[in-house]
Design a protein around this motif. Structure first.
Motif, PDB file in Angstrom:
ATOM      1  N   MET A 222       0.847  -1.206   0.000  1.00  0.00           N
ATOM      2  CA  MET A 222       0.000   0.000   0.000  1.00  0.00           C
ATOM      3  C   MET A 222       0.880   1.252   0.000  1.00  0.00           C
ATOM      4  O   MET A 222       1.629   1.478   0.948  1.00  0.00           O
ATOM      5  N   PRO A 223       0.790   2.029  -1.061  1.00  0.00           N
ATOM      6  CA  PRO A 223       1.685   3.199  -1.135  1.00  0.00           C
ATOM      7  C   PRO A 223       1.315   4.278  -0.116  1.00  0.00           C
ATOM      8  O   PRO A 223       0.149   4.498   0.180  1.00  0.00           O
ATOM      9  N   LYS A 224       2.365   4.899   0.394  1.00  0.00           N
ATOM     10  CA  LYS A 224       2.167   5.983   1.348  1.00  0.00           C
ATOM     11  C   LYS A 224       2.577   7.282   0.627  1.00  0.00           C
ATOM     12  O   LYS A 224       3.733   7.447   0.237  1.00  0.00           O
ATOM     13  N   PHE A 225       1.582   8.148   0.427  1.00  0.00           N
ATOM     14  CA  PHE A 225       1.842   9.400  -0.308  1.00  0.00           C
ATOM     15  C   PHE A 225       1.984  10.587   0.636  1.00  0.00           C
ATOM     16  O   PHE A 225       1.295  10.667   1.656  1.00  0.00           O
ATOM     17  N   LEU A 226       2.843  11.503   0.243  1.00  0.00           N
ATOM     18  CA  LEU A 226       2.838  12.825   0.865  1.00  0.00           C
ATOM     19  C   LEU A 226       2.692  13.826  -0.278  1.00  0.00           C
ATOM     20  O   LEU A 226       3.416  13.756  -1.274  1.00  0.00           O
ATOM     21  N   VAL A 227       1.739  14.750  -0.143  1.00  0.00           N
ATOM     22  CA  VAL A 227       1.591  15.787  -1.163  1.00  0.00           C
ATOM     23  C   VAL A 227       2.019  17.118  -0.561  1.00  0.00           C
ATOM     24  O   VAL A 227       1.577  17.495   0.523  1.00  0.00           O
ATOM     25  N   LEU A 228       2.881  17.810  -1.259  1.00  0.00           N
ATOM     26  CA  LEU A 228       3.327  19.141  -0.829  1.00  0.00           C
ATOM     27  C   LEU A 228       2.496  20.173  -1.564  1.00  0.00           C
ATOM     28  O   LEU A 228       2.310  20.074  -2.771  1.00  0.00           O
ATOM     29  N   TYR A 229       1.972  21.119  -0.827  1.00  0.00           N
ATOM     30  CA  TYR A 229       1.179  22.143  -1.511  1.00  0.00           C
ATOM     31  C   TYR A 229       1.536  23.527  -0.985  1.00  0.00           C
ATOM     32  O   TYR A 229       2.018  23.684   0.127  1.00  0.00           O
ATOM     33  N   LYS A 230       1.278  24.514  -1.832  1.00  0.00           N
ATOM     34  CA  LYS A 230       1.536  25.901  -1.442  1.00  0.00           C
ATOM     35  C   LYS A 230       0.209  26.633  -1.340  1.00  0.00           C
ATOM     36  O   LYS A 230      -0.673  26.454  -2.195  1.00  0.00           O
ATOM     37  N   TRP A 231       0.039  27.418  -0.295  1.00  0.00           N
ATOM     38  CA  TRP A 231      -1.154  28.251  -0.112  1.00  0.00           C
ATOM     39  C   TRP A 231      -0.830  29.613  -0.704  1.00  0.00           C
ATOM     40  O   TRP A 231      -0.068  30.394  -0.145  1.00  0.00           O
ATOM     41  N   THR A 232      -1.395  29.872  -1.888  1.00  0.00           N
ATOM     42  CA  THR A 232      -1.044  31.114  -2.596  1.00  0.00           C
ATOM     43  C   THR A 232      -2.243  32.066  -2.613  1.00  0.00           C
ATOM     44  O   THR A 232      -3.352  31.692  -2.249  1.00  0.00           O
ATOM     45  N   LEU A 233      -2.010  33.267  -3.067  1.00  0.00           N
ATOM     46  CA  LEU A 233      -3.123  34.199  -3.248  1.00  0.00           C
ATOM     47  C   LEU A 233      -3.819  33.875  -4.567  1.00  0.00           C
ATOM     48  O   LEU A 233      -3.169  33.493  -5.537  1.00  0.00           O
TER      49      LEU A 233
END
Lengths: 258, 426
Positions: free
Chosen positions: A1-12
Motif C-alpha cells: 500500500m503506497p504511502k503518499f505525501l503531497v506538498l502544496y503551497k497556499w497562494t493568493l
C-alpha cells in the motif's frame, strides 16, 4: 500500500489581484488564499490512487501563518492528515529555503513512498521545489508528469516534454511533480467538506526542525513585483481599403516588423 | 445527533441565513450553514444599506464587529430630468443617537463576516455547496440533497434568496412573477475616500444614501447611490415587464444615468471595479407568500419576499436578519419540528416584522402611477427653473407661471387623480 505525501503551497488567488494603473504595483488586499493550482492536481492524483487501490495520503505545507486557513480545503480533497508549518519566514523564502524546510519536516514525519507536488506554484512558478527537495533527500525526481500509475512501491510515469513523451518507471521513495493535465481536481462534496473538520492536522514548529539560521536566509531576494502591461499603439486607419492597407504596411515596415 | 443529522440546515449564507445560524449555534443547537458561493457573499451584488437595529436584535453590540462602510448621515432624494436635478438633502449627523441608525455596506464583506461569526458560535459552515433538492418523507421535509450527498435535519431553513428554488420545490409558492420583482443593476466605482467625503460634504466614516427618480425613461423604478469606504455603489432598479417593452437597452439607460451631469460630477475620475444585476422583492406586504412554512421547513429573508420600498427608504437586509432571527427563535422554542411554522409566524409578529410590512402595505400601488417616473420629476425641475430664473426679462406672474408648468407636464385631471391615488395608498 503506497504511502503518499503531497506538498502544496497556499497562494493568493491571482484572479483577485489588481494591477494599479499608476505605478503597476499589485493590490492584493482583496485576494483570498487558495491551494496552488498544480498542487491541487497533485492532491487529486494521490487521493484518487489511494481511493482506488488503498494506501494513505498526507499533505504538508510551509507558508506564512495564514497557511492554517488551507486545512479545511486540503482535508476535504481526500487527504487523511495535514501537516503545516506556519512561519513569517515563508514570506521571503526562496525555493532553496522552502526545499530545506520541507526536507527537514519530511525527515521528521516520513518516510513516504511517493512525494507528490505540482510542477510549479501559481504565484512564482520557479519549478525548483521538487528537484531541490529530491536532491536534499537523496531521492530520484520525476518532473513534468502527466500520467501516473502506481503498483506497490513502483511507479510508472509519462513525462510530457517539449515535443515528445517520455515513459519512465521508478521505485519509491521518489519525488514526482505533476502537470495540470494529469487529472481534473474534484470539487469537494458536502460530506467531504464536513468530514474535513474531523480529520487530524498537526502544526510543525519551524524551530523544531533543527535548521540553522543560515538555512532560512534566502540567497535570492525579491526586489519588487509589478504588473505587466502590453502597450498597444491603437492606430486605426479609416481610409479607403487600398490606402489603409498601404499605410498599415508602411507602418509595420517602419517598425521593422516586416 | 448522529453524524449526518443536524437540528437545522440553513441554505444560503446571506444576512437571513447567517442571523438564523448564529442564533441557533449560540443556543447550542447543531446547525449547518450552506452557501453556493466559494465564500459567503461571493455571489452577492447588493450594494446597499443596513439598518443597524436588526443586528442589535440578534445581539446588542454585534454591529460594532461588522465590516460596515460609512454611517449614513445624509438622506437624499433626487428628482431628475434630462438637464438637471432637484435634490432634497436631509442632514442629520446624530441619526440614531447611541447606535447609529444605518450604515452603507458591501455585502461580499458583510456576508463573509456574518457567516464567520456564526461559525465562531459553533455553526458548521460549508461554502461552495449547491443544494439540489429537498428530502421529503411522509409529507415532512427531513433534509437536503447536494450532488450525491444527503444531509438530514429537523428543520431546513430556506434562505436562498429572492428566487427561492427550495421554497418552490417545497410547493409553498410558484416561480417568481415578473410583476412581483424589480431588477437591480449596480456598479461599484472606486474613488479616493477623501474625495468621496468632499463630494458629499461628509466627514470621514460618514456618508450619504440617495434615491433618484426620473432616471428610468419612464419605467417604474429609480436610481440609488451609496457612499462606501473608497467606493460608491451606483445603480438603478426597474420593473422588468415595462423594461421588456422598451426599445432602449437597460445598460444604455444606466449609462445615461451615470453620465447625467448631476451624477457624473460625483463619480468622475472613478474606476468601475464591479458590476452585477439581481432581483429584488417589490410587492411589499402583498408579495409575501401566504404560506411561509411546512412541516420541517421555513423560508426567510428575500426567499419569503420580505421587503419595503416607500420610494424614500428601501429595506431588505434588516427584514432578512429579523426573519432569520425569528426562524431561529421558533426552532429553539419548538418542542417538535411540526410546531416551527406557527412559532415562526408568532415571532415575525413579536419582532414587529409583520407590523413594519403592513404599515407600508399599499405603497406599491403608488408606483403604478407612471407619471411619478417621468412627468413629476420633470415638473419639479421646470418649477425650480422658473423660480430661480433671472434673465432681465419681465417675469411671468408667479402663480400663472407655476400653473403653466404644471399644465405643460401633466393635466389637472391626472394631477388630482394621482394625488387621490397616493393619498389612498398611504
Amino acid at each position: 500500500m503506497p504511502k503518499f505525501l503531497v506538498l502544496y503551497k497556499w497562494t493568493l488567488d491571482e484572479q483577485d489581484i489588481k494591477v494599479k494603473s499608476d505605478d503597476l504595483s499589485l493590490d492584493a488586499s482583496r485576494a483570498k488564499g487558495k491551494i496552488s493550482d498544480f498542487d491541487r492536481n497533485a492532491i487529486e492524483e494521490a487521493a484518487a490512487i489511494v481511493e482506488k487501490q488503498g494506501g494513505s495520503v498526507e499533505a504538508l505545507s510551509y507558508g506564512t501563518p495564514t497557511v492554517k486557513q488551507s486545512l479545511k480545503d486540503v482535508l476535504s480533497r481526500g487527504v487523511d492528515k495535514a501537516y503545516w508549518i506556519g512561519d513569517a519566514s515563508a514570506e521571503t523564502a526562496d525555493a532553496a529555503v522552502t526545499a530545506k524546510v520541507l526536507a527537514a519536516a519530511i525527515r521528521k514525519i516520513g518516510p513516504y513512498d511517493f512525494i507528490l507536488t505540482g510542477e510549479g506554484s501559481s504565484d512564482q512558478f520557479n519549478q525548483q521545489t521538487a528537484p531541490r527537495l529530491a536532491a536534499l533527500l537523496g531521492l530520484p525526481c520525476l518532473s513534468f508528469v502527466h500520467k501516473l500509475e502506481v503498483d506497490g512501491a513502483k511507479a510508472s510515469v509519462a513525462r510530457k516534454l517539449a515535443d515528445c513523451t517520455e515513459l519512465a518507471t521508478v521505485t519509491g521513495p521518489a519525488v514526482i511533480s505533476v502537470l495540470s493535465d494529469i487529472n481534473k481536481p474534484r470539487i469537494p462534496g458536502l460530506k467531504q467538506v464536513l468530514g474535513a473538520a474531523k480529520k487530524p492536522s498537526e502544526e510543525i514548529a519551524l524551530g523544531s526542525l533543527g535548521l540553522a539560521a543560515e538555512d532560512l536566509q534566502p540567497k535570492a531576494s525579491r526586489r519588487s513585483v509589478k504588473g505587466f502591461v502590453m502597450t498597444r499603439k491603437n492606430v486605426i486607419y479609416k481610409d479607403a481599403p487600398a490606402d489603409a492597407v498601404a499605410k498599415l504596411v508602411s507602418s509595420l515596415a517602419g517598425e521593422g516588423l516586416i | 445527533m448522529s453524524d449526518d443529522t443536524f437540528d437545522a440546515i440553513v441554505v444560503g449564507a446571506g444576512p437571513a441565513g447567517s442571523a438564523c445560524a448564529y442564533t441557533l449555534a449560540k443556543e447550542g443547537r447543531s446547525v449547518l450553514l450552506l452557501d453556493r458561493g466559494n465564500s459567503a457573499g461571493a455571489k452577492n451584488v447588493s450594494g446597499g444599506r443596513l439598518y443597524t437595529y436588526a443586528l442589535e436584535l440578534v445581539e446588542p453590540g454585534l454591529y460594532e464587529r461588522a465590516p460596515l462602510q460609512r454611517k449614513i448621515v445624509r438622506e437624499q432624494i433626487m428628482l431628475m430630468n434630462d438637464r438637471g436635478a432637484t435634490t432634497v438633502d436631509y442632514f442629520d449627523p446624530g441619526f440614531g443617537e447611541a447606535v447609529p441608525q444605518s450604515y452603507s455596506v458591501i455585502r461580499a464583506a458583510l456576508d463573509e463576516w456574518f457567516a464567520g461569526e456564526a461559525e465562531a458560535q459553533g455553526a458548521m459552515v460549508a461554502p461552495g455547496v449547491v443544494v439540489d433538492g429537498l428530502i421529503e418523507e411522509n409529507g415532512r421535509i427531513v433534509g437536503i440533497r447536494t450532488g450525491e450527498d444527503e444531509m438530514r435535519a429537523d428543520v431546513v431553513v430556506a434562505a436562498d434568496g429572492v428566487n427561492s428554488l427550495l421554497g418552490q420545490k417545497a410547493g409553498l409558492f410558484p416561480d417568481v412573477k415578473a410583476s412581483a420583482v424589480g431588477v437591480g443593476v449596480k456598479e461599484t466605482i472606486e474613488l479616493p475616500d477623501e474625495l468621496i467625503s468632499a463630494r458629499f460634504g461628509v466627514k470621514e466614516g460618514e456618508g450619504a444614501a440617495r434615491v433618484a427618480i426620473g432616471c428610468t425613461e419612464g419605467i417604474s423604478g429609480g436610481g440609488f447611490l451609496y457612499t462606501n469606504k473608497g467606493s460608491i455603489s451606483l445603480g438603478i432598479v426597474f420593473n422588468p415587464e415595462q423594461a421588456g417593452r422598451q426599445t432602449r437597452h437597460i445598460q444604455d439607460i444606466f449609462q445615461d444615468y451615470k453620465m447625467h451631469p448631476a451624477i457624473h460630477a460625483l463619480i468622475e475620475g472613478g474606476t468601475s471595479v464591479e458590476y452585477g444585476a439581481h432581483l429584488v422583492p417589490e410587492k411589499g406586504y402583498h408579495g409575501i407568500p401566504k404560506q411561509l412554512s411546512r412541516d420541517g421547513f421555513v423560508v426567510v429573508g428575500d426567499a419569503a419576499q420580505f421587503g419595503i420600498n416607500t420610494g424614500l427608504i428601501i429595506r431588505g437586509m434588516d427584514l432578512a436578519i429579523v426573519s432569520g432571527l425569528a426562524a431561529a427563535k421558533a426552532i429553539i422554542a419548538a418542542k417538535q419540528p411540526a410546531d416551527v411554522g406557527t412559532l415562526y409566524r408568532q415571532q415575525l409578529e413579536e419582532l414587529l416584522l409583520i407590523a413594519n410590512q403592513q404599515a407600508y402595505q399599499n405603497f406599491h400601488g403608488i408606483f403604478e402611477i407612471s407619471r411619478i417616473f417621468r412627468e413629476y420629476p420633470a415638473l419639479a425641475n421646470d418649477a425650480m427653473q422658473f423660480l430661480f430664473r433671472v434673465d432681465g426679462k419681465k417675469p411671468k406672474p408667479m402663480l400663472k407661471g407655476l400653473l403653466d408648468i404644471v399644465k405643460r407636464n401633466v393635466s389637472f385631471g391626472k394631477l388630482l387623480g394621482d394625488g387621490w391615488k397616493i393619498y389612498r395608498h398611504i
